[in-house]
Motif scaffolding. Structure first.
Motif, PDB file in Angstrom:
ATOM      1  N   TYR A   4       0.812  -1.140  -0.224  1.00  0.00           N
ATOM      2  CA  TYR A   4      -0.140   0.193   0.233  1.00  0.00           C
ATOM      3  C   TYR A   4       0.911   1.374   0.094  1.00  0.00           C
ATOM      4  O   TYR A   4       1.805   1.171   0.622  1.00  0.00           O
ATOM      5  N   THR A   5       0.409   2.276  -0.695  1.00  0.00           N
ATOM      6  CA  THR A   5       1.278   3.527  -0.719  1.00  0.00           C
ATOM      7  C   THR A   5       0.688   4.392   0.275  1.00  0.00           C
ATOM      8  O   THR A   5      -0.679   4.339   0.429  1.00  0.00           O
ATOM      9  N   LEU A   6       1.122   5.457   0.633  1.00  0.00           N
ATOM     10  CA  LEU A   6       0.525   6.611   1.525  1.00  0.00           C
ATOM     11  C   LEU A   6      -0.634   7.138   0.868  1.00  0.00           C
ATOM     12  O   LEU A   6      -1.758   7.294   1.430  1.00  0.00           O
ATOM     13  N   PRO A   7      -0.719   7.417  -0.470  1.00  0.00           N
ATOM     14  CA  PRO A   7      -1.730   8.239  -1.219  1.00  0.00           C
ATOM     15  C   PRO A   7      -2.960   7.089  -0.974  1.00  0.00           C
ATOM     16  O   PRO A   7      -4.232   7.604  -0.962  1.00  0.00           O
ATOM     17  N   GLU A   8      -2.610   5.868  -1.203  1.00  0.00           N
ATOM     18  CA  GLU A   8      -3.786   4.955  -1.288  1.00  0.00           C
ATOM     19  C   GLU A   8      -4.292   4.587  -0.180  1.00  0.00           C
ATOM     20  O   GLU A   8      -5.557   4.608   0.220  1.00  0.00           O
ATOM     21  N   ILE A   9      -3.581   4.516   0.802  1.00  0.00           N
ATOM     22  CA  ILE A   9      -4.040   4.527   2.383  1.00  0.00           C
ATOM     23  C   ILE A   9      -4.753   5.766   2.799  1.00  0.00           C
ATOM     24  O   ILE A   9      -6.027   5.570   3.362  1.00  0.00           O
ATOM     25  N   ARG A  10      -4.602   6.937   2.229  1.00  0.00           N
ATOM     26  CA  ARG A  10      -5.338   8.139   2.730  1.00  0.00           C
ATOM     27  C   ARG A  10      -6.622   8.134   2.057  1.00  0.00           C
ATOM     28  O   ARG A  10      -7.867   8.264   2.662  1.00  0.00           O
ATOM     29  N   ARG A  11      -6.519   7.637   0.562  1.00  0.00           N
ATOM     30  CA  ARG A  11      -7.834   7.442  -0.168  1.00  0.00           C
ATOM     31  C   ARG A  11      -8.830   6.413   0.440  1.00  0.00           C
ATOM     32  O   ARG A  11      -9.879   6.626   0.726  1.00  0.00           O
ATOM     33  N   LEU A  12      -8.416   5.437   0.777  1.00  0.00           N
ATOM     34  CA  LEU A  12      -9.078   4.379   1.357  1.00  0.00           C
ATOM     35  C   LEU A  12      -9.749   4.778   2.831  1.00  0.00           C
ATOM     36  O   LEU A  12     -10.769   4.548   3.170  1.00  0.00           O
ATOM     37  N   PHE A  13      -8.804   5.482   3.472  1.00  0.00           N
ATOM     38  CA  PHE A  13      -9.517   5.915   4.892  1.00  0.00           C
ATOM     39  C   PHE A  13     -10.459   6.964   4.612  1.00  0.00           C
ATOM     40  O   PHE A  13     -11.476   6.829   5.184  1.00  0.00           O
ATOM     41  N   ALA A  14     -10.106   7.938   3.690  1.00  0.00           N
ATOM     42  CA  ALA A  14     -11.391   8.828   3.446  1.00  0.00           C
ATOM     43  C   ALA A  14     -12.705   8.069   3.045  1.00  0.00           C
ATOM     44  O   ALA A  14     -13.639   8.534   3.604  1.00  0.00           O
ATOM     45  N   TYR A  15     -12.479   7.296   2.162  1.00  0.00           N
ATOM     46  CA  TYR A  15     -13.599   6.626   1.467  1.00  0.00           C
ATOM     47  C   TYR A  15     -14.292   5.801   2.538  1.00  0.00           C
ATOM     48  O   TYR A  15     -15.535   5.724   2.533  1.00  0.00           O
ATOM     49  N   LEU A  16     -13.683   5.122   3.408  1.00  0.00           N
ATOM     50  CA  LEU A  16     -14.438   4.272   4.459  1.00  0.00           C
ATOM     51  C   LEU A  16     -14.963   5.226   5.562  1.00  0.00           C
ATOM     52  O   LEU A  16     -16.046   4.848   6.132  1.00  0.00           O
ATOM     53  N   ILE A  17     -14.140   6.230   5.725  1.00  0.00           N
ATOM     54  CA  ILE A  17     -14.589   7.117   7.033  1.00  0.00           C
ATOM     55  C   ILE A  17     -15.934   8.029   6.637  1.00  0.00           C
ATOM     56  O   ILE A  17     -17.011   8.212   7.006  1.00  0.00           O
ATOM     57  N   LEU A  18     -15.772   8.566   5.418  1.00  0.00           N
ATOM     58  CA  LEU A  18     -16.802   9.613   4.731  1.00  0.00           C
ATOM     59  C   LEU A  18     -17.903   8.744   4.078  1.00  0.00           C
ATOM     60  O   LEU A  18     -19.161   9.177   4.090  1.00  0.00           O
ATOM     61  N   ARG A  19     -17.859   7.340   3.857  1.00  0.00           N
ATOM     62  CA  ARG A  19     -19.004   6.510   3.283  1.00  0.00           C
ATOM     63  C   ARG A  19     -19.536   7.318   2.149  1.00  0.00           C
ATOM     64  O   ARG A  19     -20.726   7.505   2.060  1.00  0.00           O
ATOM     65  N   HIS A  20     -18.730   7.278   1.064  1.00  0.00           N
ATOM     66  CA  HIS A  20     -19.219   8.010  -0.226  1.00  0.00           C
ATOM     67  C   HIS A  20     -20.159   7.074  -0.774  1.00  0.00           C
ATOM     68  O   HIS A  20     -20.600   5.872  -0.133  1.00  0.00           O
TER      69      HIS A  20
END
Length: 53
Positions: A4-20
């Motif tokens: 996992y790359t840092l940008p991907e971790i950030r994206r996953l975290f944002a999508y899982l938390i914000l529940r797009h």
């Protein structure tokens, strides 16, 4: 697959938390597809240049 790359971790975290609009399964499957594709691209890149794995 690649790590996992840092940008991907950030994206996953944002999508899982914000529940797009996407369910969790879609987010994780996209991540797996992306990492698998990056691994294929990296392997192909080195193979074309004559490097052994």
């Amino acid at each position: 697959m690649i790590a996992y790359t840092l940008p991907e971790i950030r994206r996953l975290f944002a999508y899982l938390i914000l529940r797009h609009a996407h369910p969790d399964e879609h987010i994780w499957s996209w991540s797996n597809w992306r990492r698998r594709r990056q691994h294929q691209a990296r392997t192909s890149h080195y193979r074309r240049r004559g490097h052994l794995p």
